[in-house]
Design an enzyme around this catalytic site. Structure first.
Site, short mmCIF file in Angstrom:
data_model
loop_
_atom_site.label_atom_id
_atom_site.label_comp_id
_atom_site.label_asym_id
_atom_site.label_seq_id
_atom_site.Cartn_x
_atom_site.Cartn_y
_atom_site.Cartn_z
N SER A 231 -10.37 -6.65 9.21
CA SER A 231 -11.56 -6.00 8.72
C SER A 231 -12.33 -7.09 8.00
O SER A 231 -11.79 -7.75 7.12
CB SER A 231 -11.09 -4.94 7.72
OG SER A 231 -12.02 -3.92 7.62
N ARG B 11 2.07 1.77 10.47
CA ARG B 11 1.68 1.96 9.06
C ARG B 11 2.89 1.69 8.18
O ARG B 11 3.88 2.35 8.27
CB ARG B 11 1.16 3.38 8.83
CG ARG B 11 0.75 3.60 7.40
CD ARG B 11 -0.17 4.79 7.24
NE ARG B 11 -1.56 4.43 7.48
CZ ARG B 11 -2.37 5.06 8.31
NH1 ARG B 11 -1.93 6.07 9.01
NH2 ARG B 11 -3.61 4.68 8.44
N ARG C 45 0.23 -5.33 12.59
CA ARG C 45 -0.40 -4.74 13.78
C ARG C 45 -0.53 -5.79 14.89
O ARG C 45 -0.40 -5.48 16.07
CB ARG C 45 -1.80 -4.22 13.42
CG ARG C 45 -1.80 -3.28 12.24
CD ARG C 45 -1.87 -1.84 12.70
NE ARG C 45 -1.78 -0.90 11.59
CZ ARG C 45 -2.79 -0.56 10.80
NH1 ARG C 45 -3.98 -1.08 11.02
NH2 ARG C 45 -2.63 0.30 9.83
N ARG D 255 0.84 -1.21 0.00
CA ARG D 255 0.00 0.00 0.00
C ARG D 255 0.87 1.25 0.00
O ARG D 255 1.78 1.35 0.81
CB ARG D 255 -0.92 0.00 1.23
CG ARG D 255 -1.82 -1.22 1.20
CD ARG D 255 -2.89 -1.22 2.26
NE ARG D 255 -3.65 -2.47 2.14
CZ ARG D 255 -4.65 -2.80 2.92
NH1 ARG D 255 -5.03 -2.00 3.90
NH2 ARG D 255 -5.29 -3.94 2.74
#
Length: 425
Positions: free
Chosen positions: A354, A279, A393, A264
């Site tokens: 998610s 991140r 994470r 990303r």
RNA sequence: GGAGAGAUGGCAGAGUGGUUGAAUGCGGCGGUCUUGAAAACCGUUGUGGGUUAUGCUCACCGGGGGUUCGAAUCCCUCUCUCUCCGCCA
């Protein structure tokens, strides 16, 4: 992609959904283009129908050895008209399709209406035995501990690639690999998934299929020369495995799990939010993907979340489940649960998974359907996916949770047979 | 990277400009026969769009473009597959 017929029939419902999702209301534009399209289509088709019958006449005349020059001359002008009208129609359809490509999925009725992440709802939380939110004296954050134990090297990652690229070293690398293998094995053994190891570069069509393109172009790494994109998640290659296919009802549900690296660009996000693993541009993730019958998709969503939770419970890492409000939902999702793990050093929850139901939004784009057993009709499948889980994470929470007062790291019990050691440091 | 061959319905496989949305075979579905099944026989069997339609119509033979009154069929281009050569973890 939303169904144009649905927009035509229930414009106000669509409008409300878009507003709840903090999106621009472009329903009227869609309806206008749709109207234009249908008007032009009807006229063009009338001409084409005439062309088809007359052209057949020509064939018959010629077969009999008769002259057809006068009809041919007339049809020549009809052919020109058709060409012109086809061109106009093509322009309208291009505009319409393009517009539809930018319209997000609508929130499911069970999704709370809200503007920002503040309005997400905590559904439940799970804390291991003896857990306390009180911060341990002298606790190192994952970056400090990673350095101290020679597990992680962000500086050298920045040197060889750039900021936001991590290097795992020594037992850190082994621990990461153990985590990935543990998660894959766990889902395979306990949750009935089929493993997939897909390509990590995909073409544009796949990116459109799952909804990353055209809207998120700037968030992705692209190989200009070959027109390939580095995948931001395994969802893209795995869901698109069945792009353009008609499955049998008996094949459903399809349950896939796969490990990939994820890439990303995270354009525009910097600052303290992006420290260490919080991140990064590349991370590892085990992803679960489901293709299911429409009527089962919300049950499947609950199962999906449960599958991800089982991993965290096995690892004994504290987490909570959030139901995202309408405004925080991603482009393609109709409903989504986030799983956040607790970071003692950051003193906050971190998003590690998610899990979303896309209903038939992706299936329409990727044209994934199934044939029903009883009436043989074809219908779009519903697609879902969820991280099970992202390691970066998770590694933050793990390293901080399993840290000893002496600054060593205990390997979680379930990972020990994968690492071959049970402590680092 | 070079040379060649190919891509047609669920599968196999015809079709090289004029009722071809597409022969034929297999498969699937329905039926006849049968105590049941098989075999045999008969019928049926793609997807999407438009249209207040028990109907009519358009598009689709890998993708895109072109030629023509008319294209699965001719031309261009892209993608993919196969064979041979080269390179290579």
């Amino acid at each position: 992609m939303l169904d144009i017929k649905f927009i035509r029939e229930f414009p106000e419902q669509v409008r409300a959904g878009l507003i709840n999702k903090n999106e621009k209301d472009r329903v009227d534009e869609v309806l206008e283009l749709d109207k234009q399209r249908r008007e032009n289509l009807t006229k063009t088709e009338e001409l084409k129908a005439r062309r088809n019958t007359v052209s057949q006449e020509v064939g018959k005349l010629k077969a009999k050895g008769e002259n057809a020059d006068h009809i041919i001359a007339e049809m020549k002008s009809v052919a020109d008209q058709i060409k012109e009208m086809d061109e106009r129609l093509r322009e309208i359809e291009e505009k319409l399709t393009n517009l539809l490509m930018y319209i997000p999925n609508l929130p499911h009725s069970s999704v709370p209406v809200g503007k920002t992440a503040e309005e997400n709802i905590e559904v439940r939380r799970w804390l291991p035995e003896g857990f306390s939110f009180d911060k341990q004296e002298g606790l190192l954050d994952h970056k400090e501990l990673g350095k101290k134990l020679s597990m992680l090297d962000f500086d050298r990652g920045a040197k060889i690639s750039g900021s936001g690229f991590a290097v795992y070293t020594g037992r850190g690398a082994t621990l990461e690999r153990a985590l990935i293998n543990f998660m894959l094995d766990f889902h395979l053994k306990n949750h009935g998934y089929t493993e997939i190891l897909p390509p990590m570069l995909v073409n544009k069509n796949s990116m459109i299929g799952t909804g990353q393109l055209p809207k998120m172009e700037d968030d992705m790494y692209k190989m200009e020369r070959d027109e390939l994109y580095a995948i931001p998640t395994a969802e893209v290659p795995i869901t698109n495995l069945h792009n353009g296919e008609i499955l049998n009802e008996s094949d459903l549900p399809v349950n896939y799990v796969g490990y990939t690296a994820c890439f990303r660009r995270e354009a525009g996000s910097h600052g303290k939010e992006s420290k260490g693993f919080l991140r990064v541009h590349q991370f590892n993730k085990v992803e679960m993907v489901k293709l299911v019958k429409p009527e089962t998709s919300y049950d499947e969503l609950e199962k999906l979340v449960g599958n991800a939770e089982a991993i965290l419970q096995a690892l004994k890492i504290p987490y909570r489940i959030l139901m995202l409000c309408s405004g925080d939902l991603s482009f393609s999702a109709a409903k989504c649960y986030d799983i956040e793990t607790w970071s003692p050093a950051e003193n906050r929850w971190l998003e590690a998974s998610s899990c979303s139901n896309f209903e038939n939004f992706q299936a329409r784009r990727a044209n994934i359907r199934f044939r029903k057993t009883d009436d043989k009709k074809v219908e779009f499948v519903h697609t879902l996916n969820g991280s099970g889980l992202a390691t970066s994470r998770l590694m933050v929470s793990l390293m901080e949770t399993y840290q000893t007062p002496e600054g060593k790291l205990i390997v979680p019990e379930v990972l020990q047979k994968y690492t071959g050691f049970n402590v680092i440091g």
